[in-house]
Design a protein around this motif. Structure first.
Motif, PDB file in Angstrom:
ATOM      1  N   ARG A   1       4.712  64.633 -81.244  1.00 28.22           N
ATOM      2  CA  ARG A   1       4.990  63.284 -81.736  1.00 28.22           C
ATOM      3  C   ARG A   1       4.555  62.258 -80.683  1.00 28.22           C
TER       4      ARG A   1
ATOM      5  N   ASP B   1       8.029  68.416 -82.373  1.00 27.25           N
ATOM      6  CA  ASP B   1       8.720  67.822 -81.233  1.00 27.25           C
ATOM      7  C   ASP B   1       7.749  67.551 -80.071  1.00 27.25           C
TER       8      ASP B   1
ATOM      9  N   ALA C   1      13.533  62.369 -85.758  1.00 26.98           N
ATOM     10  CA  ALA C   1      13.312  62.147 -84.323  1.00 26.98           C
ATOM     11  C   ALA C   1      11.901  61.648 -84.021  1.00 26.98           C
TER      12      ALA C   1
ATOM     13  N   ARG D   1       8.887  73.319 -85.698  1.00 21.42           N
ATOM     14  CA  ARG D   1       9.727  72.303 -85.032  1.00 21.42           C
ATOM     15  C   ARG D   1       9.190  72.031 -83.623  1.00 21.42           C
TER      16      ARG D   1
ATOM     17  N   SER E   1      14.609  66.966 -86.635  1.00 19.64           N
ATOM     18  CA  SER E   1      13.299  66.937 -85.990  1.00 19.64           C
ATOM     19  C   SER E   1      12.385  65.916 -86.673  1.00 19.64           C
TER      20      SER E   1
ATOM     21  N   ALA F   1      14.030  74.377 -78.894  1.00 23.75           N
ATOM     22  CA  ALA F   1      15.207  74.946 -79.559  1.00 23.75           C
ATOM     23  C   ALA F   1      15.433  76.393 -79.132  1.00 23.75           C
TER      24      ALA F   1
ATOM     25  N   GLY G   1      18.364  67.836 -74.056  1.00 23.18           N
ATOM     26  CA  GLY G   1      17.591  67.361 -75.200  1.00 23.18           C
ATOM     27  C   GLY G   1      16.117  67.692 -75.062  1.00 23.18           C
TER      28      GLY G   1
ATOM     29  N   GLN H   1      22.975  57.127 -74.880  1.00 21.76           N
ATOM     30  CA  GLN H   1      22.647  58.227 -73.962  1.00 21.76           C
ATOM     31  C   GLN H   1      22.660  57.751 -72.506  1.00 21.76           C
TER      32      GLN H   1
ATOM     33  N   ARG I   1      25.088  72.098 -87.299  1.00 20.47           N
ATOM     34  CA  ARG I   1      24.331  73.205 -86.705  1.00 20.47           C
ATOM     35  C   ARG I   1      23.474  73.978 -87.704  1.00 20.47           C
TER      36      ARG I   1
ATOM     37  N   ARG J   1      20.801  65.273 -85.054  1.00 17.89           N
ATOM     38  CA  ARG J   1      21.339  66.060 -86.167  1.00 17.89           C
ATOM     39  C   ARG J   1      22.285  65.210 -87.025  1.00 17.89           C
TER      40      ARG J   1
ATOM     41  N   ARG K   1      14.837  56.529 -82.450  1.00 22.38           N
ATOM     42  CA  ARG K   1      15.001  56.900 -81.039  1.00 22.38           C
ATOM     43  C   ARG K   1      15.535  55.713 -80.237  1.00 22.38           C
TER      44      ARG K   1
ATOM     45  N   ALA L   1      18.736  70.873 -88.831  1.00 21.00           N
ATOM     46  CA  ALA L   1      17.818  70.915 -87.671  1.00 21.00           C
ATOM     47  C   ALA L   1      16.427  70.429 -88.058  1.00 21.00           C
TER      48      ALA L   1
END
Ligand code: DC
Length: 202
Positions: A165, A162, A80, A158, A77, A11, A107, A93, A68, A38, A86, A73
């Motif tokens: 994971r 991220d 995600a 975060r 996270s 981020a 990303g 995507q 935003r 988000r 996912r 956020a």
């Protein structure tokens, strides 16, 4: 003509700014994939089940106001981490990446999972302190009354979630170039990205 530029990173490293500038430079379409997570996070905050929210996500959900914010956020996270969330977002995507005319996707897992065959991969990063300071300024300008210490703590939390994971962690692909923007101007970072992509396009 199909050409995919994959831009990953943590981020507030500048990947959004670089992605937009690169897309404008080459006339490519741009997808900020963080918005997908988000948008799912915002639905979860409103009471939805995360997997159902991801499976039923519409393009129009990406234009919702308030995606935003700092709270969204953090929830983005968290959702995600869920492999089923996912999975539900992969096809959208990949279809975007394959569009005629070229595409830039930014990303966390674009170069590693979504588009492992992308001809151009960048990993844009910066120190946590530098990123927190930028994000704090942005949030304050938007009227969010949050302390600098809180933003730094949240950036670090975060990043950790991220990067650690099990499914599709944030990671530079082996064949990505790493751009550290800590001591760069936006113009310098964009120039470095364009110089690399120019070589990959020939
Ligand atoms: O890029 P962003 O800050 O808008 O992303 C919000 C969250 O979404 C981020 O903390 C992790 C998740 N995300 C992800 O897991 N994979 C992506 N490709 C993009 C975002």
């Amino acid at each position: 003509m199909m050409f995919t530029v994959a831009i990953d990173g943590p981020a507030a490293a500048g990947k959004g700014t670089i992605s937009k500038a690169v897309a404008a430079h080459y006339g490519f379409a741009h997808l900020d994939t963080g918005l997908l997570y988000r948008a799912v996070g915002a639905k979860v905050l409103a009471g939805a089940d995360p997997v159902v929210a991801a499976q039923t996500l519409q393009s129009s959900d990406l234009n919702t106001a308030d995606l935003r914010t700092h709270d969204v956020a953090q929830v983005a996270s968290q959702v995600a981490v869920n492999a089923a969330v996912r999975d539900a977002l992969v096809t959208f995507q990949r279809d975007f990446a394959r569009r005629d005319g070229g595409a830039v996707l930014d990303g966390r897992d674009i170069g590693t999972v979504i588009c492992p065959d992308a001809p151009a991969k960048l990993f844009v990063t910066a120190s946590a302190e530098c990123r927190a300071a930028r994000r704090h300024k942005e949030l304050r300008e938007r009227g969010d009354d949050i302390s600098a210490d809180q933003v730094l703590a949240d950036v670090i939390a975060r990043d950790k979630r991220d990067a650690e994971r099990a499914t599709a962690p944030m990671l530079a692909a082996d064949d990505a170039i790493v751009i550290d923007t800590s001591d760069m101007t936006i113009a310098q970072a964009v120039a470095a990205a364009v110089a690399y992509i120019d070589v990959r396009r020939t």
